[in-house]
Motif scaffolding. Structure first.
Motif, PDB file in Angstrom:
ATOM      1  N   GLY A 192      39.476  67.403  28.510  1.00  0.00           N
ATOM      2  CA  GLY A 192      40.185  68.150  27.523  1.00  0.00           C
ATOM      3  C   GLY A 192      40.777  69.464  27.776  1.00  0.00           C
ATOM      4  O   GLY A 192      41.984  69.878  27.302  1.00  0.00           O
ATOM      5  N   GLN A 193      40.077  70.175  28.630  1.00  0.00           N
ATOM      6  CA  GLN A 193      40.478  71.620  29.027  1.00  0.00           C
ATOM      7  C   GLN A 193      41.859  71.499  29.591  1.00  0.00           C
ATOM      8  O   GLN A 193      42.694  72.464  29.266  1.00  0.00           O
ATOM      9  CB  GLN A 193      39.555  72.171  30.130  1.00  0.00           C
ATOM     10  CG  GLN A 193      37.977  72.259  29.842  1.00  0.00           C
ATOM     11  CD  GLN A 193      37.279  73.206  30.549  1.00  0.00           C
ATOM     12  OE1 GLN A 193      38.063  73.857  31.661  1.00  0.00           O
ATOM     13  NE2 GLN A 193      36.072  73.100  30.610  1.00  0.00           N
ATOM     14  N   ILE A 194      42.109  70.557  30.597  1.00  0.00           N
ATOM     15  CA  ILE A 194      43.383  70.551  31.253  1.00  0.00           C
ATOM     16  C   ILE A 194      44.568  69.959  30.026  1.00  0.00           C
ATOM     17  O   ILE A 194      45.521  70.827  30.088  1.00  0.00           O
ATOM     18  CB  ILE A 194      43.320  69.464  32.446  1.00  0.00           C
ATOM     19  CG1 ILE A 194      42.028  69.545  33.267  1.00  0.00           C
ATOM     20  CG2 ILE A 194      44.570  69.477  33.239  1.00  0.00           C
ATOM     21  CD1 ILE A 194      41.993  71.173  33.797  1.00  0.00           C
ATOM     22  N   TYR A 213      31.045  58.713  29.073  1.00  0.00           N
ATOM     23  CA  TYR A 213      30.623  57.384  29.751  1.00  0.00           C
ATOM     24  C   TYR A 213      30.106  57.696  31.065  1.00  0.00           C
ATOM     25  O   TYR A 213      30.705  58.433  31.919  1.00  0.00           O
ATOM     26  CB  TYR A 213      31.522  56.376  29.743  1.00  0.00           C
ATOM     27  CG  TYR A 213      32.174  56.089  28.459  1.00  0.00           C
ATOM     28  CD1 TYR A 213      31.803  54.916  27.622  1.00  0.00           C
ATOM     29  CD2 TYR A 213      33.499  56.725  28.104  1.00  0.00           C
ATOM     30  CE1 TYR A 213      32.232  54.660  26.514  1.00  0.00           C
ATOM     31  CE2 TYR A 213      34.101  56.506  26.849  1.00  0.00           C
ATOM     32  CZ  TYR A 213      33.524  55.506  26.005  1.00  0.00           C
ATOM     33  OH  TYR A 213      34.411  55.237  25.111  1.00  0.00           O
ATOM     34  N   ARG A 214      28.719  57.480  31.226  1.00  0.00           N
ATOM     35  CA  ARG A 214      28.193  57.606  32.569  1.00  0.00           C
ATOM     36  C   ARG A 214      27.309  56.172  32.873  1.00  0.00           C
ATOM     37  O   ARG A 214      26.642  55.650  32.158  1.00  0.00           O
ATOM     38  CB  ARG A 214      27.271  58.873  32.799  1.00  0.00           C
ATOM     39  CG  ARG A 214      28.258  60.039  32.352  1.00  0.00           C
ATOM     40  CD  ARG A 214      27.424  61.285  32.785  1.00  0.00           C
ATOM     41  NE  ARG A 214      28.119  62.644  32.360  1.00  0.00           N
ATOM     42  CZ  ARG A 214      27.605  63.783  32.352  1.00  0.00           C
ATOM     43  NH1 ARG A 214      26.445  64.307  32.684  1.00  0.00           N
ATOM     44  NH2 ARG A 214      28.403  64.747  31.840  1.00  0.00           N
ATOM     45  N   ARG A 215      27.173  55.997  34.103  1.00  0.00           N
ATOM     46  CA  ARG A 215      26.281  54.903  34.652  1.00  0.00           C
ATOM     47  C   ARG A 215      24.977  55.180  34.576  1.00  0.00           C
ATOM     48  O   ARG A 215      24.238  55.506  35.519  1.00  0.00           O
ATOM     49  CB  ARG A 215      26.788  54.395  35.768  1.00  0.00           C
ATOM     50  CG  ARG A 215      28.167  53.675  36.135  1.00  0.00           C
ATOM     51  CD  ARG A 215      28.398  53.251  37.354  1.00  0.00           C
ATOM     52  NE  ARG A 215      28.889  54.033  38.178  1.00  0.00           N
ATOM     53  CZ  ARG A 215      28.257  54.537  39.410  1.00  0.00           C
ATOM     54  NH1 ARG A 215      26.903  53.898  39.542  1.00  0.00           N
ATOM     55  NH2 ARG A 215      28.609  55.623  40.117  1.00  0.00           N
ATOM     56  N   GLN A 268      31.774  73.004  39.455  1.00  0.00           N
ATOM     57  CA  GLN A 268      33.045  73.293  40.289  1.00  0.00           C
ATOM     58  C   GLN A 268      34.137  73.982  39.641  1.00  0.00           C
ATOM     59  O   GLN A 268      34.998  74.603  40.033  1.00  0.00           O
ATOM     60  CB  GLN A 268      33.756  71.880  40.736  1.00  0.00           C
ATOM     61  CG  GLN A 268      33.003  71.580  42.136  1.00  0.00           C
ATOM     62  CD  GLN A 268      33.332  72.246  43.238  1.00  0.00           C
ATOM     63  OE1 GLN A 268      32.442  73.089  43.804  1.00  0.00           O
ATOM     64  NE2 GLN A 268      34.598  72.384  43.646  1.00  0.00           N
ATOM     65  N   PHE A 269      34.115  73.497  38.150  1.00  0.00           N
ATOM     66  CA  PHE A 269      35.314  74.301  37.299  1.00  0.00           C
ATOM     67  C   PHE A 269      34.806  75.490  36.492  1.00  0.00           C
ATOM     68  O   PHE A 269      35.668  75.817  35.869  1.00  0.00           O
ATOM     69  CB  PHE A 269      35.575  72.963  36.415  1.00  0.00           C
ATOM     70  CG  PHE A 269      34.487  72.389  35.834  1.00  0.00           C
ATOM     71  CD1 PHE A 269      34.093  71.071  36.473  1.00  0.00           C
ATOM     72  CD2 PHE A 269      33.945  72.637  34.680  1.00  0.00           C
ATOM     73  CE1 PHE A 269      32.756  70.479  36.182  1.00  0.00           C
ATOM     74  CE2 PHE A 269      32.894  71.898  34.302  1.00  0.00           C
ATOM     75  CZ  PHE A 269      32.417  70.743  34.989  1.00  0.00           C
ATOM     76  N   THR A 270      33.673  75.991  36.835  1.00  0.00           N
ATOM     77  CA  THR A 270      33.593  77.299  36.116  1.00  0.00           C
ATOM     78  C   THR A 270      33.110  78.237  37.060  1.00  0.00           C
ATOM     79  O   THR A 270      32.213  77.875  38.383  1.00  0.00           O
ATOM     80  CB  THR A 270      32.516  77.447  35.046  1.00  0.00           C
ATOM     81  OG1 THR A 270      31.526  76.418  35.554  1.00  0.00           O
ATOM     82  CG2 THR A 270      33.019  76.715  33.821  1.00  0.00           C
ATOM     83  N   GLU A 271      33.256  79.530  36.936  1.00  0.00           N
ATOM     84  CA  GLU A 271      32.897  80.621  37.951  1.00  0.00           C
ATOM     85  C   GLU A 271      32.624  81.887  37.255  1.00  0.00           C
ATOM     86  O   GLU A 271      33.771  82.515  37.010  1.00  0.00           O
ATOM     87  CB  GLU A 271      33.533  80.544  39.361  1.00  0.00           C
ATOM     88  CG  GLU A 271      33.255  81.617  40.250  1.00  0.00           C
ATOM     89  CD  GLU A 271      31.905  81.346  40.848  1.00  0.00           C
ATOM     90  OE1 GLU A 271      31.395  80.125  40.853  1.00  0.00           O
ATOM     91  OE2 GLU A 271      30.977  82.387  40.979  1.00  0.00           O
ATOM     92  N   GLY A 306      22.831  72.480  27.740  1.00  0.00           N
ATOM     93  CA  GLY A 306      23.922  71.926  28.602  1.00  0.00           C
ATOM     94  C   GLY A 306      24.748  72.988  29.427  1.00  0.00           C
ATOM     95  O   GLY A 306      23.816  73.908  29.752  1.00  0.00           O
ATOM     96  N   GLY A 307      25.815  72.814  29.801  1.00  0.00           N
ATOM     97  CA  GLY A 307      26.401  73.738  30.803  1.00  0.00           C
ATOM     98  C   GLY A 307      27.426  74.553  30.242  1.00  0.00           C
ATOM     99  O   GLY A 307      28.114  74.303  29.176  1.00  0.00           O
ATOM    100  N   ALA A 308      27.742  75.625  30.764  1.00  0.00           N
ATOM    101  CA  ALA A 308      28.932  76.844  30.283  1.00  0.00           C
ATOM    102  C   ALA A 308      29.421  77.523  31.474  1.00  0.00           C
ATOM    103  O   ALA A 308      28.609  77.550  32.709  1.00  0.00           O
ATOM    104  CB  ALA A 308      28.257  77.458  29.385  1.00  0.00           C
TER     105      ALA A 308
HETATM  106  N1  PHE Z   1      31.399  69.227  31.780  1.00  0.00           N
HETATM  107  C1  PHE Z   1      29.881  69.616  31.974  1.00  0.00           C
HETATM  108  C2  PHE Z   1      29.092  68.353  32.054  1.00  0.00           C
HETATM  109  O1  PHE Z   1      29.259  67.504  31.650  1.00  0.00           O
HETATM  110  C3  PHE Z   1      29.613  70.751  31.017  1.00  0.00           C
HETATM  111  C4  PHE Z   1      30.370  71.712  30.937  1.00  0.00           C
HETATM  112  C5  PHE Z   1      31.575  72.054  29.954  1.00  0.00           C
HETATM  113  C6  PHE Z   1      30.055  72.870  31.934  1.00  0.00           C
HETATM  114  C7  PHE Z   1      32.064  73.075  30.214  1.00  0.00           C
HETATM  115  C8  PHE Z   1      30.855  73.935  32.206  1.00  0.00           C
HETATM  116  C9  PHE Z   1      31.899  74.320  31.221  1.00  0.00           C
HETATM  117  O2  PHE Z   1      27.739  68.594  32.635  1.00  0.00           O
END
Ligand code: PHE
Length: 364
Positions: A192-194, A213-215, A268-271, A306-308
């Protein structure tokens, strides 16, 4: 009475005496039968009844007797109808159930919205207050949005983490369109970010909530789950802003005494990237419960949310955002996980949420 008794040969006297016997017969039927009113009416006056059969023989009555028979017929009908209407006063028709309006009623069962929907509504409301708008993006999406544009080129090992379901594209992918090659059931909401950045409108302040969805399937994973992903892109966005938003959410959703912390991580998508923890509600962030025992729910007072992170410049560039002017943060957490942590239910199997067992769902 059989068909042939209703015939031309029936003498007028006999017909009249048969007719006159009908009210008594009707009385007997009414008294002895417990059939409902409208059924009785059919038996006594309906198409197949003695009365109808006898009245049909009227056409064979000699002319000179017709008037007399007609009078008897009418009288008989009237008295039968009177008998029936008396019955109707005390009885009920078959399709009318008797209702005691004074009896206490039975409350119809009232359901409630599913706990995941409850959590989604609550989370949406919290972020709305901070000016984040709820958005939705595809849950089946191109590989490009789920990985490639998020700084994970084809064959990049970081993709493995997401246990993706790839699905067949029902047509022929356009070989010239790099973006549209493979389809995936989105393994996270970061696609959704993109989509949001591609709209080309800045600043962005969105909360994207969708199915992922994940296996994976075990006590703490279901192959389908929900994430909520916040994103803020503007001029001069800092980690401080991210921390402020996370703390606001933690207090609003989990309780005013809760705080968050961020730990270095890698996406990979945050720094830089972080993992976000929240203080445990059971031991109040101490890791120790009353009798000096270790808290069994958390790791040293903290629970993982979670992640950020700060959005990687490559991600911004892939969507034509000028990285000399703009930057931003994003975070993505699981709805089911957050709900379980909030409720303090210590659910030992997350799959219960989707088992559709009313005994479980009723408790929330
Ligand atoms: N998309 C990551 C996940 O599913 C979480 C995340 C979202 C991390 C946005 C950083 C920024 O684990």
């Amino acid at each position: 009475m059989s068909e042939d008794t209703v015939s031309a040969s029936i003498p007028t006297d006999q017909l009249i005496s048969l007719l006159l016997s009908l009210p008594d017969e009707a009385k007997k039927i009414i008294n002895e039968s417990d059939a409902p009113y409208d059924e009785l009416k059919t038996i006594i006056l309906g198409k197949e009844s003695e009365f109808t059969k006898l009245s049909q023989s009227m056409r064979f009555v000699p002319k000179e007797d017709k008037q007399q028979v007609g009078i008897v017929l009418n009288q008989v009908k009237k008295s039968i109808e009177t008998l029936l209407s008396e019955k109707a006063k005390t009885a009920h028709t078959s399709n009318e159930e008797w209702i005691d309006v004074t009896a206490p009623g039975v409350r119809p069962p009232v359901g409630h919205i599913h706990i995941v929907t409850q959590a989604i509504n609550e989370i949406t409301e919290i972020f709305n207050k901070l000016g984040f708008t709820r958005v939705r993006h595809p849950e089946v999406d191109w590989d490009y949005y789920a990985f490639e544009a998020l700084n994970m080129p084809k064959n990049h090992p970081a993709r493995d983490e997401w246990e993706t379901f790839f699905i067949e594209y029902p047509g022929k992918p356009n070989p010239k369109e790099e973006k549209y090659q493979k389809l995936v059931l989105t393994p996270h909401t970061s696609n959704g970010q993109i989509h949001e950045m591609e709209k080309g409108i800045l600043p962005i302040r969105t909360i994207n909530i969708a199915k992922c969805y994940r296996r994976q399937i075990d006590v703490s994973h279901t192959p389908m789950f929900h994430q909520f992903e916040g994103m803020y892109i503007d001029k001069h966005v800092s980690i401080g802003h991210l921390k402020g938003v996370l703390d606001y959410f933690a207090k609003a959703f989990f309780g005013k005494d809760r705080i968050t912390r961020i730990r270095p991580f890698h996406f990979q998508f945050t720094e830089p990237s972080f993992e976000v923890d929240i203080t445990c509600g059971v031991c109040n962030g101490t890791g120790i419960v009353k009798n000096k025992e270790k808290c069994r729910l958390c790791k040293d007072g903290w629970l993982e949310l979670g992640g950020a992170g700060m959005i990687h410049p490559n991600v911004l560039k892939a969507s034509n955002i000028d990285t000399t002017m703009y930057n931003g943060f994003a975070f993505g957490f699981g709805i089911e996980r957050s709900y379980m942590m909030k409720s303090g239910t210590q659910l030992d199997d997350i799959r219960l949420i989707y088992s559709n067992d009313i005994r479980f769902l009723k408790q929330f």
